[in-house]
Motif scaffolding. Structure first.
Motif, PDB file in Angstrom:
ATOM      1  N   GLN A  45     106.672 103.945  49.692  1.00  0.00           N
ATOM      2  CA  GLN A  45     107.241 103.276  50.855  1.00  0.00           C
ATOM      3  C   GLN A  45     108.079 104.299  51.600  1.00  0.00           C
ATOM      4  O   GLN A  45     109.195 104.604  51.201  1.00  0.00           O
ATOM      5  CB  GLN A  45     108.108 102.095  50.418  1.00  0.00           C
ATOM      6  CG  GLN A  45     108.617 101.260  51.552  1.00  0.00           C
ATOM      7  CD  GLN A  45     107.530 100.402  52.167  1.00  0.00           C
ATOM      8  OE1 GLN A  45     106.665  99.896  51.468  1.00  0.00           O
ATOM      9  NE2 GLN A  45     107.568 100.251  53.473  1.00  0.00           N
ATOM     10  N   ILE A  46     107.535 104.876  52.677  1.00  0.00           N
ATOM     11  CA  ILE A  46     108.262 105.921  53.402  1.00  0.00           C
ATOM     12  C   ILE A  46     108.817 105.423  54.729  1.00  0.00           C
ATOM     13  O   ILE A  46     109.600 106.101  55.357  1.00  0.00           O
ATOM     14  CB  ILE A  46     107.385 107.170  53.626  1.00  0.00           C
ATOM     15  CG1 ILE A  46     106.139 106.825  54.419  1.00  0.00           C
ATOM     16  CG2 ILE A  46     107.031 107.817  52.307  1.00  0.00           C
ATOM     17  CD1 ILE A  46     105.327 108.021  54.833  1.00  0.00           C
ATOM     18  N   ARG A  47     108.390 104.259  55.160  1.00  0.00           N
ATOM     19  CA  ARG A  47     108.905 103.679  56.398  1.00  0.00           C
ATOM     20  C   ARG A  47     109.748 102.456  56.072  1.00  0.00           C
ATOM     21  O   ARG A  47     110.070 102.203  54.916  1.00  0.00           O
ATOM     22  CB  ARG A  47     107.736 103.331  57.320  1.00  0.00           C
ATOM     23  CG  ARG A  47     107.058 104.594  57.856  1.00  0.00           C
ATOM     24  CD  ARG A  47     105.884 104.240  58.692  1.00  0.00           C
ATOM     25  NE  ARG A  47     104.750 104.080  57.766  1.00  0.00           N
ATOM     26  CZ  ARG A  47     103.581 103.591  58.093  1.00  0.00           C
ATOM     27  NH1 ARG A  47     103.360 103.195  59.301  1.00  0.00           N
ATOM     28  NH2 ARG A  47     102.622 103.489  57.211  1.00  0.00           N
ATOM     29  N   SER A  48     110.073 101.668  57.053  1.00  0.00           N
ATOM     30  CA  SER A  48     110.918 100.491  56.822  1.00  0.00           C
ATOM     31  C   SER A  48     110.175  99.468  55.959  1.00  0.00           C
ATOM     32  O   SER A  48     108.955  99.512  55.798  1.00  0.00           O
ATOM     33  CB  SER A  48     111.346  99.875  58.148  1.00  0.00           C
ATOM     34  OG  SER A  48     110.210  99.444  58.871  1.00  0.00           O
ATOM     35  N   ALA A  49     110.902  98.523  55.415  1.00  0.00           N
ATOM     36  CA  ALA A  49     110.340  97.574  54.461  1.00  0.00           C
ATOM     37  C   ALA A  49     109.295  96.653  55.077  1.00  0.00           C
ATOM     38  O   ALA A  49     108.429  96.141  54.364  1.00  0.00           O
ATOM     39  CB  ALA A  49     111.461  96.751  53.841  1.00  0.00           C
ATOM     40  N   ASP A  50     109.356  96.422  56.371  1.00  0.00           N
ATOM     41  CA  ASP A  50     108.370  95.540  56.985  1.00  0.00           C
ATOM     42  C   ASP A  50     107.070  96.258  57.339  1.00  0.00           C
ATOM     43  O   ASP A  50     106.134  95.644  57.827  1.00  0.00           O
ATOM     44  CB  ASP A  50     108.963  94.855  58.219  1.00  0.00           C
ATOM     45  CG  ASP A  50     109.371  95.829  59.299  1.00  0.00           C
ATOM     46  OD1 ASP A  50     109.559  97.016  58.976  1.00  0.00           O
ATOM     47  OD2 ASP A  50     109.520  95.402  60.463  1.00  0.00           O
ATOM     48  N   GLU A  51     106.979  97.550  57.104  1.00  0.00           N
ATOM     49  CA  GLU A  51     105.760  98.332  57.323  1.00  0.00           C
ATOM     50  C   GLU A  51     104.996  98.450  56.011  1.00  0.00           C
ATOM     51  O   GLU A  51     105.586  98.401  54.935  1.00  0.00           O
ATOM     52  CB  GLU A  51     106.112  99.732  57.837  1.00  0.00           C
ATOM     53  CG  GLU A  51     106.831  99.762  59.163  1.00  0.00           C
ATOM     54  CD  GLU A  51     105.924  99.445  60.331  1.00  0.00           C
ATOM     55  OE1 GLU A  51     104.712  99.716  60.246  1.00  0.00           O
ATOM     56  OE2 GLU A  51     106.426  98.905  61.328  1.00  0.00           O
ATOM     57  N   PRO A  52     103.673  98.640  56.069  1.00  0.00           N
ATOM     58  CA  PRO A  52     102.901  98.790  54.823  1.00  0.00           C
ATOM     59  C   PRO A  52     103.201 100.129  54.141  1.00  0.00           C
ATOM     60  O   PRO A  52     103.674 101.076  54.764  1.00  0.00           O
ATOM     61  CB  PRO A  52     101.444  98.726  55.290  1.00  0.00           C
ATOM     62  CG  PRO A  52     101.485  99.111  56.716  1.00  0.00           C
ATOM     63  CD  PRO A  52     102.814  98.641  57.242  1.00  0.00           C
ATOM     64  N   MET A  53     102.888 100.193  52.861  1.00  0.00           N
ATOM     65  CA  MET A  53     103.111 101.419  52.088  1.00  0.00           C
ATOM     66  C   MET A  53     102.108 102.490  52.509  1.00  0.00           C
ATOM     67  O   MET A  53     101.002 102.180  52.941  1.00  0.00           O
ATOM     68  CB  MET A  53     102.964 101.138  50.595  1.00  0.00           C
ATOM     69  CG  MET A  53     104.033 100.216  50.056  1.00  0.00           C
ATOM     70  SD  MET A  53     103.857  99.921  48.313  1.00  0.00           S
ATOM     71  CE  MET A  53     104.659 101.362  47.682  1.00  0.00           C
ATOM     72  N   SER A  54     102.486 103.747  52.370  1.00  0.00           N
ATOM     73  CA  SER A  54     101.586 104.864  52.644  1.00  0.00           C
ATOM     74  C   SER A  54     100.896 105.266  51.350  1.00  0.00           C
ATOM     75  O   SER A  54     101.515 105.296  50.285  1.00  0.00           O
ATOM     76  CB  SER A  54     102.359 106.057  53.204  1.00  0.00           C
ATOM     77  OG  SER A  54     102.936 105.725  54.439  1.00  0.00           O
ATOM     78  N   ILE A  55      99.619 105.580  51.458  1.00  0.00           N
ATOM     79  CA  ILE A  55      98.844 105.993  50.288  1.00  0.00           C
ATOM     80  C   ILE A  55      98.609 107.495  50.398  1.00  0.00           C
ATOM     81  O   ILE A  55      98.074 107.982  51.392  1.00  0.00           O
ATOM     82  CB  ILE A  55      97.490 105.253  50.216  1.00  0.00           C
ATOM     83  CG1 ILE A  55      97.715 103.745  50.235  1.00  0.00           C
ATOM     84  CG2 ILE A  55      96.733 105.665  48.968  1.00  0.00           C
ATOM     85  CD1 ILE A  55      96.440 102.952  50.395  1.00  0.00           C
ATOM     86  N   PHE A  56      99.018 108.222  49.371  1.00  0.00           N
ATOM     87  CA  PHE A  56      98.836 109.663  49.309  1.00  0.00           C
ATOM     88  C   PHE A  56      97.712 109.973  48.343  1.00  0.00           C
ATOM     89  O   PHE A  56      97.650 109.410  47.242  1.00  0.00           O
ATOM     90  CB  PHE A  56     100.126 110.352  48.862  1.00  0.00           C
ATOM     91  CG  PHE A  56     101.223 110.254  49.876  1.00  0.00           C
ATOM     92  CD1 PHE A  56     101.374 111.246  50.830  1.00  0.00           C
ATOM     93  CD2 PHE A  56     102.085 109.179  49.889  1.00  0.00           C
ATOM     94  CE1 PHE A  56     102.380 111.162  51.776  1.00  0.00           C
ATOM     95  CE2 PHE A  56     103.090 109.080  50.827  1.00  0.00           C
ATOM     96  CZ  PHE A  56     103.237 110.078  51.776  1.00  0.00           C
ATOM     97  N   PHE A  57      96.809 110.852  48.745  1.00  0.00           N
ATOM     98  CA  PHE A  57      95.665 111.237  47.929  1.00  0.00           C
ATOM     99  C   PHE A  57      95.730 112.707  47.584  1.00  0.00           C
ATOM    100  O   PHE A  57      96.258 113.513  48.353  1.00  0.00           O
ATOM    101  CB  PHE A  57      94.353 110.970  48.688  1.00  0.00           C
ATOM    102  CG  PHE A  57      94.077 109.518  48.930  1.00  0.00           C
ATOM    103  CD1 PHE A  57      93.474 108.747  47.960  1.00  0.00           C
ATOM    104  CD2 PHE A  57      94.405 108.937  50.141  1.00  0.00           C
ATOM    105  CE1 PHE A  57      93.211 107.409  48.194  1.00  0.00           C
ATOM    106  CE2 PHE A  57      94.141 107.610  50.378  1.00  0.00           C
ATOM    107  CZ  PHE A  57      93.541 106.836  49.396  1.00  0.00           C
ATOM    108  N   LYS A  58      95.161 113.052  46.431  1.00  0.00           N
ATOM    109  CA  LYS A  58      95.019 114.442  46.015  1.00  0.00           C
ATOM    110  C   LYS A  58      93.634 114.581  45.410  1.00  0.00           C
ATOM    111  O   LYS A  58      93.291 113.885  44.445  1.00  0.00           O
ATOM    112  CB  LYS A  58      96.085 114.824  44.988  1.00  0.00           C
ATOM    113  CG  LYS A  58      96.022 116.272  44.549  1.00  0.00           C
ATOM    114  CD  LYS A  58      97.157 116.581  43.586  1.00  0.00           C
ATOM    115  CE  LYS A  58      97.131 118.021  43.159  1.00  0.00           C
ATOM    116  NZ  LYS A  58      98.223 118.321  42.215  1.00  0.00           N
ATOM    117  N   CYS A  59      92.836 115.472  45.970  1.00  0.00           N
ATOM    118  CA  CYS A  59      91.446 115.641  45.546  1.00  0.00           C
ATOM    119  C   CYS A  59      91.390 116.114  44.084  1.00  0.00           C
ATOM    120  O   CYS A  59      92.144 116.992  43.670  1.00  0.00           O
ATOM    121  CB  CYS A  59      90.746 116.649  46.453  1.00  0.00           C
ATOM    122  SG  CYS A  59      89.025 116.940  46.011  1.00  0.00           S
ATOM    123  N   CYS A  60      90.481 115.527  43.322  1.00  0.00           N
ATOM    124  CA  CYS A  60      90.296 115.929  41.918  1.00  0.00           C
ATOM    125  C   CYS A  60      89.634 117.296  41.808  1.00  0.00           C
ATOM    126  O   CYS A  60      89.748 117.957  40.789  1.00  0.00           O
ATOM    127  CB  CYS A  60      89.433 114.905  41.187  1.00  0.00           C
ATOM    128  SG  CYS A  60      90.220 113.290  41.026  1.00  0.00           S
TER     129      CYS A  60
END
Length: 114
Positions: free
Chosen positions: A90-105
């Motif tokens: 959760q990098i933005r305010s609480a009423d915004e959706p969570m951000s998904i971070f990816f890392k290639c295998c």
């Protein structure tokens, strides 16, 4: 650094019409000619300072943050591999959706969605 005696703005070094260096003010018409001991000093005066960047911490927690994460099917934009680790933050305010971070295998490229 030198400052304009009229308006207190910073003076810049510029080359005049005759080829001599001068301090000029960007906001008012103040000009101060630079005089040297040698009469043939008509080359521009410059200096460059390279600053050493300070070390900063990884905002995602570094390599330790990726140790116990799950993997999912996601296409890597760099190597086109179809599997990647992911975590949600959760990098933005609480009423915004969570951000998904990816890392290639495969190539360890990182990207974000959301």
């Amino acid at each position: 650094m030198y400052f304009c005696p009229s308006c207190a703005n910073m003076l810049l070094i510029a080359q005049g019409e005759s080829g001599h260096n001068q301090f000029v003010c960007q906001t008012c018409p103040y000009i101060h000619w630079l005089t040297f001991v040698l009469p043939l000093c008509i080359k521009p005066i410059t200096s460059r300072t390279t600053y050493k960047r300070k070390q900063v911490d990884d905002v995602l927690g570094g390599s330790a943050a990726w140790e116990n994460v799950d993997a999912t099917e996601a296409r890597c934009p760099k190597c086109d591999h179809n599997r990647a680790y992911f975590m949600q933050l959760q990098i933005r305010s609480a009423d915004e959706p969570m951000s998904i971070f990816f890392k290639c295998c495969n190539c360890a490229e990182q990207w974000r969605e959301g």
